[in-house]
Scaffold this active site. Structure first.
Site, short mmCIF file in Angstrom:
data_model
loop_
_atom_site.label_atom_id
_atom_site.label_comp_id
_atom_site.label_asym_id
_atom_site.label_seq_id
_atom_site.Cartn_x
_atom_site.Cartn_y
_atom_site.Cartn_z
N HIS A 198 -1.20 -2.15 6.45
CA HIS A 198 -0.47 -1.33 7.42
C HIS A 198 0.34 -2.16 8.41
O HIS A 198 0.86 -1.64 9.40
CB HIS A 198 -1.39 -0.37 8.16
N ASP A 230 0.87 -1.18 0.00
CA ASP A 230 0.00 0.00 0.00
C ASP A 230 0.91 1.23 0.00
O ASP A 230 1.42 1.62 1.05
CB ASP A 230 -0.87 -0.05 1.25
N ASP A 260 -5.28 1.85 -5.74
CA ASP A 260 -4.67 1.72 -4.42
C ASP A 260 -4.72 0.25 -4.03
O ASP A 260 -4.61 -0.61 -4.90
CB ASP A 260 -5.40 2.64 -3.43
N GLU A 263 -0.74 10.72 0.43
CA GLU A 263 -1.99 9.99 0.61
C GLU A 263 -2.12 9.45 2.03
O GLU A 263 -3.21 9.50 2.62
CB GLU A 263 -2.07 8.84 -0.39
N GLU A 264 -1.03 8.95 2.59
CA GLU A 264 -1.10 8.32 3.91
C GLU A 264 -1.42 9.32 5.03
O GLU A 264 -1.78 8.91 6.13
CB GLU A 264 0.20 7.58 4.22
#
Length: 350
Positions: free
Chosen positions: A326, A193, A246, A227-228
């Site tokens: 994550h 990701d 994504d 983005e994060e």
């Protein structure tokens, strides 16, 4: 038939080489210049014109075969990470999260500390009760920002020794992706990701370079860098439609697997454009692409950031199924190839 087989083999090799190179480049949000430079060189070597925006996004415009509509595909090269918050009297680095890494999964991970003077030191992320032979709460102490720190691989006895190295609050701490590609086709790594889909977009450019194919309409390929932390898509080029590529979610109450491309109908920000999602489903069905449609309960994308910033465009989200997001993530080549296939169908490459 042999030509098509050779093309697919070359594409697979390019995809994996590009993915490995991106994953090897440390790039938490706000510290992404190296990853952008790598992606920019890749696109330029394929013959495409590029530019980097003021915020650091990489934009590649590909002329289409027809006029009348402009579309955008975006992925993000920024990842999760840590930043030095303070230095303890014992010479350990207290950290703050960049994005949303699962802190318990970082216990014992090797890392690199980047100083503003360009020095790089190595270390290990550890619990502040790291020794079962010493601390009674070694197994039970919370694994969070208040109870974890970085042990530096330098001879330091206290805070002053650490500061003398040039390490200071605000320095980035980047932990190892630990990338492995198995013989069974699994890609195991942190930061799939969204470097997996970033590699997919660059592979689409490779395929266009290799075959001479072009999208039906003028298309902006954008790799975003925030983005994060929630605002990667806030400064994208103006388009009529935006497809974020994504990661797809896997888990409780979801149907997607690592072997599929996920089409998101709704995430924490609300539903995606119904007509665009329906078109993606129809394309997947007609093209024989293995897909799933899901609702993501704890998720936001660059499309959501673009909408909140006022972009007047339809939007949708797809991506390969990624397990343990994550954390220590995993996907499969089948999921990456399904994502490539659906994105190519969406662009109507010919």
């Amino acid at each position: 038939m042999n030509d098509e087989k050779n093309l697919e083999q070359e594409q697979q090799a390019f995809l994996l080489d590009t993915l490995r190179a991106l994953l090897a480049q440390d790039s938490p949000s706000g510290f992404t210049a190296g990853a952008v430079e790598l992606a920019q060189k890749t696109a330029r070597d394929l013959g495409f014109e590029t530019r980097v925006t003021g915020k650091g996004n990489l934009v590649v415009k590909v002329p289409g075969r027809e006029t009348g509509r402009t579309v955008g595909l975006c992925a993000h090269v920024d990842t999760l990470g840590l930043m030095v918050r303070s230095v303890t009297d014992k010479g350990m680095l207290m950290v703050t999260r960049v994005g949303g890494p699962l802190m318990p999964t970082l216990d014992g991970e090797y890392c690199r500390i980047y100083t503003r003077e360009g020095k790089v030191y190595t270390g290990t992320v550890l619990s502040l009760s790291p020794a079962v032979h010493v601390q009674d709460d070694a197994a039970t102490r919370p694994r969070d920002e208040k109870n974890m720190a970085v042990r530096i691989d330098e001879k330091v006895r206290g805070k002053e020794d650490v500061l003398a190295l040039g390490i200071a609050p605000g320095d980035y701490v980047c932990y190892d992706p630990k990338t492995v590609v198995t013989d069974s086709g699994f890609v195991k790594s942190r930061f799939l990701d969204d470097k997996a889909s970033s590699a997919c977009l660059l592979t689409l450019l490779w395929r266009m370079h290799r075959t001479g194919a072009r999208p039906r309409f003028d298309t902006f390929f954008t790799l975003t860098v925030h983005e994060e932390v929630g605002h990667g898509g806030s400064t994208l080029p103006p388009v009529d439609e935006l497809l974020a590529v994504d990661m797809g979610c896997i888990g409780e109450d979801l149907t997607c697997t690592e072997y599929q491309v996920s089409i998101c109908a709704k995430d924490s920000g609300g539903p995606y454009d119904y007509g665009m999602v329906s078109r993606l489903v129809a394309l997947a069905k007609a093209g024989g692409v293995d897909y799933a449609v899901d609702v993501y309960p704890h998720y936001g994308s660059d499309v959501g950031a673009a909408w909140r910033s006022g972009m007047d465009a339809r939007g949708a989200l797809i991506g390969p199924g990624v397990h343990a997001s994550h954390g220590m993530e995993r996907t499969h080549l089948d999921g990456l190839n399904a994502t490539l296939r659906l994105a190519g169908l969406y662009l109507e490459l010919a």
